[in-house]
Design an enzyme around this catalytic site. Structure first.
Site, mmCIF file in Angstrom:
data_model
loop_
_atom_site.group_PDB
_atom_site.id
_atom_site.type_symbol
_atom_site.label_atom_id
_atom_site.label_comp_id
_atom_site.label_asym_id
_atom_site.label_seq_id
_atom_site.Cartn_x
_atom_site.Cartn_y
_atom_site.Cartn_z
ATOM 1 N N SER A 23 -0.673 2.007 -16.963
ATOM 2 C CA SER A 23 0.433 2.190 -16.008
ATOM 3 C C SER A 23 1.023 0.861 -15.574
ATOM 4 O O SER A 23 2.244 0.663 -15.619
ATOM 5 C CB SER A 23 -0.066 2.955 -14.776
ATOM 6 O OG SER A 23 -0.588 4.200 -15.125
ATOM 7 N N ALA A 88 -4.496 -7.189 -17.309
ATOM 8 C CA ALA A 88 -4.482 -5.927 -16.569
ATOM 9 C C ALA A 88 -5.546 -4.944 -17.052
ATOM 10 O O ALA A 88 -5.716 -3.880 -16.456
ATOM 11 C CB ALA A 88 -3.092 -5.270 -16.676
ATOM 12 N N LYS A 134 -10.149 -3.326 -3.367
ATOM 13 C CA LYS A 134 -11.538 -2.840 -3.337
ATOM 14 C C LYS A 134 -12.545 -3.978 -3.556
ATOM 15 O O LYS A 134 -13.756 -3.770 -3.424
ATOM 16 C CB LYS A 134 -11.728 -1.731 -4.368
ATOM 17 C CG LYS A 134 -11.015 -0.442 -3.981
ATOM 18 C CD LYS A 134 -11.168 0.653 -5.017
ATOM 19 C CE LYS A 134 -10.548 1.963 -4.524
ATOM 20 N NZ LYS A 134 -9.113 1.852 -4.207
ATOM 21 N N THR A 199 -10.671 14.127 0.704
ATOM 22 C CA THR A 199 -12.083 13.826 0.887
ATOM 23 C C THR A 199 -12.463 13.700 2.357
ATOM 24 O O THR A 199 -13.574 14.047 2.741
ATOM 25 C CB THR A 199 -12.466 12.533 0.145
ATOM 26 O OG1 THR A 199 -11.610 11.476 0.560
ATOM 27 C CG2 THR A 199 -12.330 12.722 -1.357
#
Length: 331
Positions: A23, A88, A134, A199
């Site tokens: 992507s 990437a 993250k 979630t």
């Protein structure tokens, strides 16, 4: 609008994008084609993705290379004569990395080391490594492996000796409508009549569109001098608000009334955090405000910019703003 400095920098250069069929990678390739490069080498282990991208772009400047970043010998050949690398390629899905941790290390850590090594050995001008928020205080395998990839990249600037290669990173949040992200999952759930699965009610994330992410990456390639971690200023969203906005916008398209699409709370997945952070508290001593992005580097900053670096405390997009973002990038 493409800045003139981008043309001046990329024109006539040979550029390589690892993970170029993904992507983000494929959008980097599309944008670079507009900047008059000499050639763009697109390296990926996804044969079908490479074929489809080649057919779509139909450009004599595209060179599709089948290869894996775990294979350093392949990288050595692919990097010959390259001016700039955008790295990437990665394993990016949190649950998959939790259940396949050794493979996450092989790709995100060893694969990145291979990219850095090959860039040095082939005397590449710049290597820009794509990272994620993250990496900040990681609680999962994916975040931990990408954190090590960041540290390897920045420290390569000290390891390189007299080599000319410049190493920098780009760190950003969740990219809306990228493969495997929450937007296409919600889309498919709404299309099937629900339920839309969340979630946790309290979950928040920094978000950006693919064009924003790629714009930052291409800008980083121009201004990188080594050591920097570039961080785009991003809005945050409550995931529950994103789900509700998507239900409002998409349910009529798929033949449903918004009230017919239910939301179901399923609990946090393995390795998932309630919120994300753009940087940790120690990094705040080394961040500069550069307008549309923050730049982390090795020099202590005398005056700290005011930063909402936690998606829980950052200003959230309201429902109308989320819908506007969805219309711009996803719907």
């Amino acid at each position: 609008m493409i800045e003139e400095s981008f043309f001046n920098f990329y024109s006539g250069k040979t550029i390589l994008v690892t993970g170029g069929a993904g992507s983000i990678g494929s959008e980097i390739v599309r944008n670079l084609l507009e900047l008059d490069p000499k050639a763009i080498r697109v390296l990926d282990n996804n044969e079908t993705g490479l074929f489809e991208l080649e057919q779509e772009l139909n450009s004599d400047k595209i060179r599709t290379l089948i290869g894996d970043i775990r294979d350093k010998e392949r990288l050595m050949r692919a990097f010959e004569g390259v001016d700039i690398i955008f790295h990437a390629a990665a394993l990016k899905h949190v649950p998959l990395c939790e259940y396949n941790p050794f493979d996450a290390v092989k790709t995100n850590v060893i694969g990145t080391q291979n990219v850095l090594d090959a860039a040095l050995d082939q005397n590449v001008g710049k290597a820009i490594v794509i990272s994620t928020d993250k990496t900040v205080n990681p609680v999962n395998v994916m975040g931990a492996t990408k954190l090590l990839a960041e540290r390897l990249t920045i420290s390569a600037n000290y390891y390189k000796g007299d080599k000319k290669t410049v190493f920098s990173c780009v760190r950003f949040g969740n990219v809306l409508d990228s493969r495997g992200s929450v937007v296409p999952i919600f889309k498919n759930q709404i299309k099937n009549g629900g339920p839309v699965t969340i979630t946790d009610y309290e979950m928040t994330r920094f978000v950006m569109g693919i064009p924003q992410a790629v714009g930052l990456i291409i800008k980083a390639g121009v201004i990188a001098e080594g050591n920097e971690i570039f961080i785009l200023k991003m809005p945050a969203v409550n995931i529950i608000d994103l789900a509700k906005a998507m239900i409002d916008e998409l349910s009529p398209i798929y033949g449903y009334k918004p009230e017919e699409i239910k939301i179901e709370i399923i609990g946090k997945r393995l390795g998932e955090k309630l919120f994300e952070e753009l940087m940790n508290e120690d990094e705040l001593d080394y961040v500069m405000d550069n307008g549309d992005l923050y730049i982390l580097n090795s020099e202590r900053v005398l005056k700290k910019p005011e930063i909402h670096y936690n998606s829980n405390n950052a200003l959230k997009l309201n429902k109308k703003q989320i819908k506007d973002v969805l219309k711009n990038y996803c719907i």
